[in-house]
Motif scaffolding. Structure first.
Motif, PDB file in Angstrom:
ATOM      1  N   VAL A   1       0.871  -1.171   0.000  1.00  0.00           N
ATOM      2  CA  VAL A   1       0.000   0.000   0.000  1.00  0.00           C
ATOM      3  C   VAL A   1       0.904   1.216   0.000  1.00  0.00           C
ATOM      4  CG1 VAL A   1      -1.833   1.263   1.188  1.00  0.00           C
ATOM      5  CG2 VAL A   1      -1.752  -1.230   1.356  1.00  0.00           C
ATOM      6  N   ILE A   2       0.709   2.075  -0.992  1.00  0.00           N
ATOM      7  CA  ILE A   2       1.500   3.304  -1.102  1.00  0.00           C
ATOM      8  C   ILE A   2       0.537   4.483  -1.073  1.00  0.00           C
ATOM      9  CG2 ILE A   2       3.101   4.630  -2.529  1.00  0.00           C
ATOM     10  CD1 ILE A   2       3.990   1.855  -3.692  1.00  0.00           C
ATOM     11  N   CYS A   3       0.752   5.375  -0.119  1.00  0.00           N
ATOM     12  CA  CYS A   3      -0.157   6.505   0.052  1.00  0.00           C
ATOM     13  C   CYS A   3       0.537   7.834  -0.227  1.00  0.00           C
ATOM     14  CB  CYS A   3      -0.703   6.530   1.476  1.00  0.00           C
ATOM     15  SG  CYS A   3      -1.748   5.119   1.854  1.00  0.00           S
ATOM     16  N   GLU A   4      -0.201   8.707  -0.855  1.00  0.00           N
ATOM     17  CA  GLU A   4       0.175  10.102  -1.026  1.00  0.00           C
ATOM     18  C   GLU A   4      -0.821  10.889  -0.179  1.00  0.00           C
ATOM     19  OE1 GLU A   4       2.788  11.256  -2.604  1.00  0.00           O
ATOM     20  OE2 GLU A   4       3.387   9.271  -3.292  1.00  0.00           O
ATOM     21  N   GLU A   5      -0.496  11.050   1.105  1.00  0.00           N
ATOM     22  CA  GLU A   5      -1.422  11.683   2.043  1.00  0.00           C
ATOM     23  C   GLU A   5      -1.876  13.064   1.566  1.00  0.00           C
ATOM     24  OE1 GLU A   5      -2.768  10.740   5.023  1.00  0.00           O
ATOM     25  OE2 GLU A   5      -1.871   8.758   5.081  1.00  0.00           O
ATOM     26  N   ALA A   6      -0.962  13.830   1.001  1.00  0.00           N
ATOM     27  CA  ALA A   6      -1.304  15.184   0.563  1.00  0.00           C
ATOM     28  C   ALA A   6      -2.370  15.164  -0.533  1.00  0.00           C
ATOM     29  CB  ALA A   6      -0.055  15.907   0.077  1.00  0.00           C
ATOM     30  N   ASP A   7      -2.340  14.128  -1.367  1.00  0.00           N
ATOM     31  CA  ASP A   7      -3.317  13.999  -2.456  1.00  0.00           C
ATOM     32  C   ASP A   7      -4.595  13.300  -1.993  1.00  0.00           C
ATOM     33  OD1 ASP A   7      -1.437  15.132  -4.148  1.00  0.00           O
ATOM     34  OD2 ASP A   7      -0.708  13.194  -4.870  1.00  0.00           O
ATOM     35  N   GLY A   8      -4.571  12.714  -0.793  1.00  0.00           N
ATOM     36  CA  GLY A   8      -5.724  11.964  -0.319  1.00  0.00           C
ATOM     37  C   GLY A   8      -5.980  10.732  -1.158  1.00  0.00           C
ATOM     38  N   ARG A   9      -4.879  10.067  -1.548  1.00  0.00           N
ATOM     39  CA  ARG A   9      -4.986   8.926  -2.467  1.00  0.00           C
ATOM     40  C   ARG A   9      -3.992   7.848  -2.061  1.00  0.00           C
ATOM     41  NH1 ARG A   9      -2.736   7.322  -7.480  1.00  0.00           N
ATOM     42  NH2 ARG A   9      -4.300   6.612  -8.953  1.00  0.00           N
ATOM     43  N   CYS A  10      -4.440   6.597  -2.074  1.00  0.00           N
ATOM     44  CA  CYS A  10      -3.572   5.450  -1.809  1.00  0.00           C
ATOM     45  C   CYS A  10      -3.781   4.414  -2.904  1.00  0.00           C
ATOM     46  CB  CYS A  10      -3.890   4.801  -0.467  1.00  0.00           C
ATOM     47  SG  CYS A  10      -3.510   5.809   0.970  1.00  0.00           S
ATOM     48  N   VAL A  11      -2.715   3.705  -3.221  1.00  0.00           N
ATOM     49  CA  VAL A  11      -2.809   2.610  -4.188  1.00  0.00           C
ATOM     50  C   VAL A  11      -2.426   1.319  -3.465  1.00  0.00           C
ATOM     51  CG1 VAL A  11      -1.957   1.648  -6.354  1.00  0.00           C
ATOM     52  CG2 VAL A  11      -2.279   4.125  -6.132  1.00  0.00           C
ATOM     53  N   LEU A  12      -3.365   0.398  -3.440  1.00  0.00           N
ATOM     54  CA  LEU A  12      -3.136  -0.912  -2.854  1.00  0.00           C
ATOM     55  C   LEU A  12      -2.852  -1.874  -4.002  1.00  0.00           C
ATOM     56  CD1 LEU A  12      -4.909  -2.673  -0.020  1.00  0.00           C
ATOM     57  CD2 LEU A  12      -4.983  -3.780  -2.249  1.00  0.00           C
ATOM     58  N   LYS A  13      -1.700  -2.496  -3.952  1.00  0.00           N
ATOM     59  CA  LYS A  13      -1.339  -3.498  -4.960  1.00  0.00           C
ATOM     60  C   LYS A  13      -1.691  -4.863  -4.376  1.00  0.00           C
ATOM     61  CE  LYS A  13       2.300  -0.756  -7.055  1.00  0.00           C
ATOM     62  NZ  LYS A  13       1.616  -0.491  -8.289  1.00  0.00           N
ATOM     63  N   GLN A  14      -2.371  -5.676  -5.190  1.00  0.00           N
ATOM     64  CA  GLN A  14      -2.815  -6.973  -4.713  1.00  0.00           C
ATOM     65  C   GLN A  14      -2.570  -8.053  -5.745  1.00  0.00           C
ATOM     66  OE1 GLN A  14      -6.977  -6.382  -3.851  1.00  0.00           O
ATOM     67  NE2 GLN A  14      -7.296  -5.282  -5.739  1.00  0.00           N
ATOM     68  N   LYS A  15      -2.486  -9.267  -5.236  1.00  0.00           N
ATOM     69  CA  LYS A  15      -2.285 -10.439  -6.095  1.00  0.00           C
ATOM     70  C   LYS A  15      -3.450 -11.390  -5.872  1.00  0.00           C
ATOM     71  CE  LYS A  15       0.555 -14.516  -6.634  1.00  0.00           C
ATOM     72  NZ  LYS A  15       1.343 -15.451  -5.831  1.00  0.00           N
ATOM     73  N   PHE A  16      -4.010 -11.838  -6.965  1.00  0.00           N
ATOM     74  CA  PHE A  16      -5.085 -12.826  -6.931  1.00  0.00           C
ATOM     75  C   PHE A  16      -4.576 -14.109  -7.563  1.00  0.00           C
ATOM     76  CE2 PHE A  16      -7.232  -8.725  -7.404  1.00  0.00           C
ATOM     77  CZ  PHE A  16      -8.170  -8.773  -6.392  1.00  0.00           C
ATOM     78  N   ASP A  17      -4.969 -15.231  -7.014  1.00  0.00           N
ATOM     79  CA  ASP A  17      -4.794 -16.514  -7.693  1.00  0.00           C
ATOM     80  C   ASP A  17      -6.153 -16.833  -8.293  1.00  0.00           C
ATOM     81  OD1 ASP A  17      -2.154 -16.762  -7.004  1.00  0.00           O
ATOM     82  OD2 ASP A  17      -2.533 -18.015  -5.251  1.00  0.00           O
ATOM     83  N   VAL A  18      -6.204 -16.869  -9.616  1.00  0.00           N
ATOM     84  CA  VAL A  18      -7.450 -17.037 -10.344  1.00  0.00           C
ATOM     85  C   VAL A  18      -7.441 -18.374 -11.065  1.00  0.00           C
ATOM     86  CG1 VAL A  18      -8.869 -16.038 -12.189  1.00  0.00           C
ATOM     87  CG2 VAL A  18      -7.600 -14.541 -10.652  1.00  0.00           C
ATOM     88  N   GLU A  19      -8.602 -19.018 -11.079  1.00  0.00           N
ATOM     89  CA  GLU A  19      -8.761 -20.252 -11.834  1.00  0.00           C
ATOM     90  C   GLU A  19      -9.695 -19.968 -13.007  1.00  0.00           C
ATOM     91  OE1 GLU A  19     -10.652 -24.630 -11.160  1.00  0.00           O
ATOM     92  OE2 GLU A  19      -9.445 -23.824  -9.525  1.00  0.00           O
ATOM     93  N   PRO A  20      -9.118 -19.729 -14.204  1.00  0.00           N
ATOM     94  CA  PRO A  20      -9.963 -19.429 -15.361  1.00  0.00           C
ATOM     95  C   PRO A  20     -10.871 -20.601 -15.703  1.00  0.00           C
ATOM     96  CG  PRO A  20      -7.649 -18.904 -15.809  1.00  0.00           C
ATOM     97  CD  PRO A  20      -7.694 -19.678 -14.526  1.00  0.00           C
ATOM     98  N   PRO A  21     -12.116 -20.321 -16.120  1.00  0.00           N
ATOM     99  CA  PRO A  21     -13.072 -21.395 -16.416  1.00  0.00           C
ATOM    100  C   PRO A  21     -12.576 -22.369 -17.481  1.00  0.00           C
ATOM    101  CG  PRO A  21     -14.132 -19.236 -16.578  1.00  0.00           C
ATOM    102  CD  PRO A  21     -12.685 -19.005 -16.322  1.00  0.00           C
ATOM    103  N   MET A  22     -11.803 -21.891 -18.435  1.00  0.00           N
ATOM    104  CA  MET A  22     -11.321 -22.749 -19.524  1.00  0.00           C
ATOM    105  C   MET A  22     -10.084 -23.550 -19.132  1.00  0.00           C
ATOM    106  SD  MET A  22     -13.430 -22.029 -22.006  1.00  0.00           S
ATOM    107  CE  MET A  22     -12.856 -21.952 -23.674  1.00  0.00           C
ATOM    108  N   MET A  23      -9.540 -23.281 -17.931  1.00  0.00           N
ATOM    109  CA  MET A  23      -8.301 -23.937 -17.507  1.00  0.00           C
ATOM    110  C   MET A  23      -8.472 -24.505 -16.096  1.00  0.00           C
ATOM    111  SD  MET A  23      -5.697 -20.973 -18.888  1.00  0.00           S
ATOM    112  CE  MET A  23      -4.227 -21.757 -18.281  1.00  0.00           C
ATOM    113  N   ARG A  24      -9.512 -25.288 -15.870  1.00  0.00           N
ATOM    114  CA  ARG A  24      -9.786 -25.862 -14.546  1.00  0.00           C
ATOM    115  C   ARG A  24      -8.539 -26.528 -13.978  1.00  0.00           C
ATOM    116  NH1 ARG A  24     -13.866 -23.375 -12.555  1.00  0.00           N
ATOM    117  NH2 ARG A  24     -15.719 -23.438 -13.827  1.00  0.00           N
ATOM    118  N   GLY A  25      -8.294 -26.258 -12.697  1.00  0.00           N
ATOM    119  CA  GLY A  25      -7.147 -26.853 -12.024  1.00  0.00           C
ATOM    120  C   GLY A  25      -5.874 -26.037 -12.162  1.00  0.00           C
TER     121      GLY A  25
END
Length: 136
Positions: A89-113
């Motif tokens: 999470v990186i915040c620019e308090e003066a701008d009133g804005r934060c960017v949260l970087k996240q990682k998802f593990d996704v299982e695409p429907p066409m690639m089960r497993g």
């Protein structure tokens, strides 16, 4: 000095309220921690397909333009996410804005497993003294 049960209840209520407010404003809690906690709660609601609860994390300015039903149609359904992790999470308090970087593990429907890592940025903005997820 004797207190009636009504006065004692009132005093107890004031003491508990003051404690709760004081804890909510503890200086040891960083903006990054607040953003992480709110993002986790937002995603908990999204993963349960609880649009009404997720909608509560949108800013008042967004809610003036779009109601919960519009939010539901824009972000409908349960994401195909197996696991979610906050990377930073990186915040620019003066701008009133934060960017949260996240990682998802996704299982695409066409690639089960098969788990595919997907990285995403989530923007949080400060409005009316509170942090809200930015949605267009």
């Amino acid at each position: 000095m004797k207190f009636s049960s009504t006065k004692l209840s009132s005093l107890l209520f004031v003491a508990v309220s003051a404690t709760i407010v004081g804890c909510a404003q503890m200086p040891g809690r960083s903006t990054e921690d607040v953003i992480t906690q709110r993002s986790n709660a937002f995603w908990d609601a999204r993963m349960k397909n609880n649009a009404a609860e997720a909608y509560k994390f949108t800013p008042p300015s967004y809610r003036q333009l779009k109601d919960v039903e519009r939010f539901r149609t824009d972000y409908a359904g349960i994401p195909m996410v197996d696991k979610r992790e906050v990377v930073s999470v990186i915040c620019e308090e003066a701008d009133g804005r934060c960017v949260l970087k996240q990682k998802f593990d996704v299982e695409p429907p066409m690639m089960r497993g098969t788990k595919v890592p997907v990285y995403s940025d989530e923007v949080w903005i400060r409005e009316d003294g509170q942090w809200w997820i930015f949605k267009k």
